[in-house]
Write a protein that holds these residues in place. Structure first.
Motif, PDB file in Angstrom:
ATOM      1  N   THR A 193      13.114   8.288  -1.897  1.00 37.06           N
ATOM      2  CA  THR A 193      12.214   7.576  -2.099  1.00 37.06           C
ATOM      3  C   THR A 193      11.716   6.452  -0.588  1.00 37.06           C
ATOM      4  OG1 THR A 193      11.503   8.508  -4.468  1.00 37.06           O
ATOM      5  CG2 THR A 193      10.110   6.474  -2.918  1.00 37.06           C
ATOM      6  N   ALA A 194      12.954   5.797  -0.496  1.00 35.43           N
ATOM      7  CA  ALA A 194      12.754   4.078  -0.377  1.00 35.43           C
ATOM      8  C   ALA A 194      12.980   5.077   0.935  1.00 35.43           C
ATOM      9  CB  ALA A 194      13.911   3.724  -0.036  1.00 35.43           C
ATOM     10  N   ALA A 195      13.175   6.196   1.709  1.00 41.98           N
ATOM     11  CA  ALA A 195      13.454   6.988   3.279  1.00 41.98           C
ATOM     12  C   ALA A 195      11.451   6.964   3.112  1.00 41.98           C
ATOM     13  CB  ALA A 195      14.362   7.749   3.469  1.00 41.98           C
ATOM     14  N   GLU A 196      10.649   7.638   2.610  1.00 41.10           N
ATOM     15  CA  GLU A 196      10.076   7.809   3.040  1.00 41.10           C
ATOM     16  C   GLU A 196       8.753   6.570   2.924  1.00 41.10           C
ATOM     17  OE1 GLU A 196       8.346  10.784   0.132  1.00 41.10           O
ATOM     18  OE2 GLU A 196       9.646  11.364  -0.469  1.00 41.10           O
ATOM     19  N   LEU A 197       9.055   5.863   1.537  1.00 39.03           N
ATOM     20  CA  LEU A 197       8.661   4.156   2.122  1.00 39.03           C
ATOM     21  C   LEU A 197       8.792   3.564   4.192  1.00 39.03           C
ATOM     22  CD1 LEU A 197       9.195   3.072  -1.489  1.00 39.03           C
ATOM     23  CD2 LEU A 197       6.769   2.880  -0.809  1.00 39.03           C
ATOM     24  N   ARG A 198      10.009   3.297   3.799  1.00 38.40           N
ATOM     25  CA  ARG A 198      10.453   3.012   5.644  1.00 38.40           C
ATOM     26  C   ARG A 198       9.741   4.039   6.153  1.00 38.40           C
ATOM     27  NH1 ARG A 198      15.372   2.610   4.480  1.00 38.40           N
ATOM     28  NH2 ARG A 198      15.471   4.506   4.437  1.00 38.40           N
ATOM     29  N   ASP A 199       9.370   5.305   6.311  1.00 35.80           N
ATOM     30  CA  ASP A 199       8.803   6.172   7.384  1.00 35.80           C
ATOM     31  C   ASP A 199       8.024   5.746   7.377  1.00 35.80           C
ATOM     32  OD1 ASP A 199      11.606   6.656   7.915  1.00 35.80           O
ATOM     33  OD2 ASP A 199      10.943   9.412   6.978  1.00 35.80           O
ATOM     34  N   SER A 200       7.040   5.761   6.524  1.00 34.04           N
ATOM     35  CA  SER A 200       5.456   5.591   6.529  1.00 34.04           C
ATOM     36  C   SER A 200       4.916   3.859   6.644  1.00 34.04           C
ATOM     37  CB  SER A 200       4.805   5.680   4.818  1.00 34.04           C
ATOM     38  OG  SER A 200       5.224   4.680   3.566  1.00 34.04           O
ATOM     39  N   LEU A 201       5.931   2.790   7.389  1.00 38.71           N
ATOM     40  CA  LEU A 201       5.518   1.943   7.707  1.00 38.71           C
ATOM     41  C   LEU A 201       4.918   1.419   9.141  1.00 38.71           C
ATOM     42  CD1 LEU A 201       8.068   0.063   5.795  1.00 38.71           C
ATOM     43  CD2 LEU A 201       5.412   0.119   5.109  1.00 38.71           C
ATOM     44  N   ASP A 202       3.555   2.655   9.306  1.00 45.75           N
ATOM     45  CA  ASP A 202       2.456   2.324  10.751  1.00 45.75           C
ATOM     46  C   ASP A 202       2.786   1.405  11.681  1.00 45.75           C
ATOM     47  OD1 ASP A 202       2.560   4.677  10.526  1.00 45.75           O
ATOM     48  OD2 ASP A 202       0.338   5.107   9.732  1.00 45.75           O
ATOM     49  N   PHE A 203       2.315   0.015   9.840  1.00 40.21           N
ATOM     50  CA  PHE A 203       2.116  -1.310  11.238  1.00 40.21           C
ATOM     51  C   PHE A 203       4.267  -1.821  11.329  1.00 40.21           C
ATOM     52  CE2 PHE A 203       3.343  -6.198  11.230  1.00 40.21           C
ATOM     53  CZ  PHE A 203       1.674  -6.389  11.946  1.00 40.21           C
ATOM     54  N   ALA A 204       5.022  -2.206  11.022  1.00 39.98           N
ATOM     55  CA  ALA A 204       5.905  -2.041  11.834  1.00 39.98           C
ATOM     56  C   ALA A 204       6.226  -0.987  12.163  1.00 39.98           C
ATOM     57  CB  ALA A 204       7.033  -1.867  10.451  1.00 39.98           C
ATOM     58  N   ARG A 205       6.289   0.578  12.941  1.00 42.38           N
ATOM     59  CA  ARG A 205       6.494   1.277  14.298  1.00 42.38           C
ATOM     60  C   ARG A 205       5.753   1.040  14.647  1.00 42.38           C
ATOM     61  NH1 ARG A 205       6.965   5.170  11.263  1.00 42.38           N
ATOM     62  NH2 ARG A 205       5.286   5.585  10.725  1.00 42.38           N
ATOM     63  N   GLU A 206       4.070   1.451  14.156  1.00 41.57           N
ATOM     64  CA  GLU A 206       3.737   1.316  15.751  1.00 41.57           C
ATOM     65  C   GLU A 206       3.608  -0.237  17.140  1.00 41.57           C
ATOM     66  OE1 GLU A 206       2.067   3.880  16.202  1.00 41.57           O
ATOM     67  OE2 GLU A 206       2.930   5.673  14.873  1.00 41.57           O
ATOM     68  N   VAL A 249      13.065  -3.219  -4.000  1.00 46.73           N
ATOM     69  CA  VAL A 249      14.658  -3.595  -4.482  1.00 46.73           C
ATOM     70  C   VAL A 249      15.011  -2.034  -4.518  1.00 46.73           C
ATOM     71  CG1 VAL A 249      15.589  -3.277  -6.933  1.00 46.73           C
ATOM     72  CG2 VAL A 249      14.140  -5.046  -6.700  1.00 46.73           C
ATOM     73  N   LEU A 250      14.310  -1.058  -4.573  1.00 44.58           N
ATOM     74  CA  LEU A 250      14.678   0.184  -4.196  1.00 44.58           C
ATOM     75  C   LEU A 250      14.921   0.410  -2.876  1.00 44.58           C
ATOM     76  CD1 LEU A 250      15.054   3.013  -4.998  1.00 44.58           C
ATOM     77  CD2 LEU A 250      12.645   3.531  -4.702  1.00 44.58           C
ATOM     78  N   ALA A 251      14.841  -0.173  -1.427  1.00 46.36           N
ATOM     79  CA  ALA A 251      14.944  -0.306  -0.154  1.00 46.36           C
ATOM     80  C   ALA A 251      16.383  -0.941  -0.696  1.00 46.36           C
ATOM     81  CB  ALA A 251      14.226  -1.043   0.417  1.00 46.36           C
ATOM     82  N   LEU A 252      16.659  -1.805  -1.273  1.00 43.13           N
ATOM     83  CA  LEU A 252      17.934  -3.321  -1.194  1.00 43.13           C
ATOM     84  C   LEU A 252      19.128  -1.795  -1.602  1.00 43.13           C
ATOM     85  CD1 LEU A 252      17.213  -6.136  -1.956  1.00 43.13           C
ATOM     86  CD2 LEU A 252      17.942  -6.013   0.067  1.00 43.13           C
ATOM     87  N   LEU A 253      18.578  -1.268  -2.490  1.00 47.15           N
ATOM     88  CA  LEU A 253      19.527  -0.383  -3.410  1.00 47.15           C
ATOM     89  C   LEU A 253      19.879   0.933  -2.752  1.00 47.15           C
ATOM     90  CD1 LEU A 253      18.015  -0.606  -6.966  1.00 47.15           C
ATOM     91  CD2 LEU A 253      20.156  -2.222  -5.994  1.00 47.15           C
ATOM     92  N   SER A 254      18.892   1.418  -1.941  1.00 47.35           N
ATOM     93  CA  SER A 254      19.130   2.645  -1.061  1.00 47.35           C
ATOM     94  C   SER A 254      19.671   2.340  -0.303  1.00 47.35           C
ATOM     95  CB  SER A 254      17.798   3.174  -0.050  1.00 47.35           C
ATOM     96  OG  SER A 254      17.688   2.739   0.820  1.00 47.35           O
ATOM     97  N   ALA A 291       0.894  -1.494   0.187  1.00 46.07           N
ATOM     98  CA  ALA A 291      -0.250  -0.212  -0.369  1.00 46.07           C
ATOM     99  C   ALA A 291       0.564   1.686  -0.184  1.00 46.07           C
ATOM    100  CB  ALA A 291      -0.687   0.100   0.791  1.00 46.07           C
ATOM    101  N   ALA A 292       1.715   1.263   0.790  1.00 46.70           N
ATOM    102  CA  ALA A 292       3.212   2.341   0.500  1.00 46.70           C
ATOM    103  C   ALA A 292       3.672   2.578  -0.923  1.00 46.70           C
ATOM    104  CB  ALA A 292       3.814   2.317   1.893  1.00 46.70           C
ATOM    105  N   ALA A 293       3.687   1.303  -1.056  1.00 42.59           N
ATOM    106  CA  ALA A 293       4.713   1.944  -2.443  1.00 42.59           C
ATOM    107  C   ALA A 293       3.764   1.921  -3.522  1.00 42.59           C
ATOM    108  CB  ALA A 293       5.295   0.312  -2.792  1.00 42.59           C
ATOM    109  N   ALA A 294       2.114   1.855  -3.589  1.00 43.43           N
ATOM    110  CA  ALA A 294       1.767   2.098  -4.540  1.00 43.43           C
ATOM    111  C   ALA A 294       0.889   3.466  -4.029  1.00 43.43           C
ATOM    112  CB  ALA A 294       0.081   1.416  -4.649  1.00 43.43           C
ATOM    113  N   VAL A 295       1.916   4.599  -2.797  1.00 47.88           N
ATOM    114  CA  VAL A 295       1.599   5.797  -3.302  1.00 47.88           C
ATOM    115  C   VAL A 295       3.130   6.460  -3.931  1.00 47.88           C
ATOM    116  CG1 VAL A 295       1.905   7.662  -1.698  1.00 47.88           C
ATOM    117  CG2 VAL A 295       0.299   5.630  -0.752  1.00 47.88           C
ATOM    118  N   HIS A 296       3.860   5.420  -3.739  1.00 47.87           N
ATOM    119  CA  HIS A 296       4.343   6.112  -5.785  1.00 47.87           C
ATOM    120  C   HIS A 296       4.989   5.637  -6.516  1.00 47.87           C
ATOM    121  CE1 HIS A 296       6.508   8.114  -1.588  1.00 47.87           C
ATOM    122  NE2 HIS A 296       6.348   6.878  -0.419  1.00 47.87           N
TER     123      HIS A 296
END
Length: 143
Positions: free
Chosen positions: A104-117, A43-48, A29-34
């Motif tokens: 973009t990878a950082a924004e994706l990571r920061d938007s993951l509420d399920f992982a953070r909350e 893949v983008l997360a790995l490359l970051s 869902a977070a990826a779809a926003v981008h």
């Protein structure tokens, strides 16, 4: 040999499966926003983390190298990744995130509420213990 899991192990395995499924659901869902697929975002997360050979990306994602080629092609078309020659072996192509890709990878990571909350509800000691247990599960036993 037919070995059955004990009830506690079965419950742990089921909980891990639920966590993984929810993580991927939110990640997609977070990826779809981008305007990315979940695979493109992974893949983008790995490359970051730095340039990586295409074969290594395929190994990390447990997929065929040809799939990675298509994913990197689409990331390149969006200005999120680029291909570079490996300085130690010019025959090898590395995929690398561009500056736009890293942000973009950082924004994706920061938007993951399920992982953070849910993790925020755990103390530092509990998160440390969880991390250590997960690492132990993933590290082959040393003889």
């Amino acid at each position: 040999m037919n070995r059955r899991m004990d009830p506690l192990t079965t419950e742990v395995v089921d909980l891990i499966g639920t966590v993984v499924a929810r993580y991927y659901q939110e990640y997609d869902a977070a990826a779809a926003v981008h305007h990315l697929t979940g695979a493109q975002a992974r893949v983008l997360a790995l490359l970051s983390g730095g340039p990586m050979p295409m074969r290594q990306i395929a190994q990390r994602l447990k997929c065929e190298p040809s799939n990675v080629t298509g994913i990197v092609d689409r990331l390149e078309a969006q200005g999120l990744a680029e291909r570079l020659a490996d300085p130690s072996d010019r025959r090898v192509k590395l995929a690398a995130a561009t500056a736009k890709g890293r942000s973009t990878a950082a924004e994706l990571r920061d938007s993951l509420d399920f992982a953070r909350e849910p993790l925020a509800a755990l103390s530092v000691d509990e998160r440390t213990a969880l991390r250590d247990l997960l690492q132990r599960m993933l590290t082959p036993e040393q003889d």
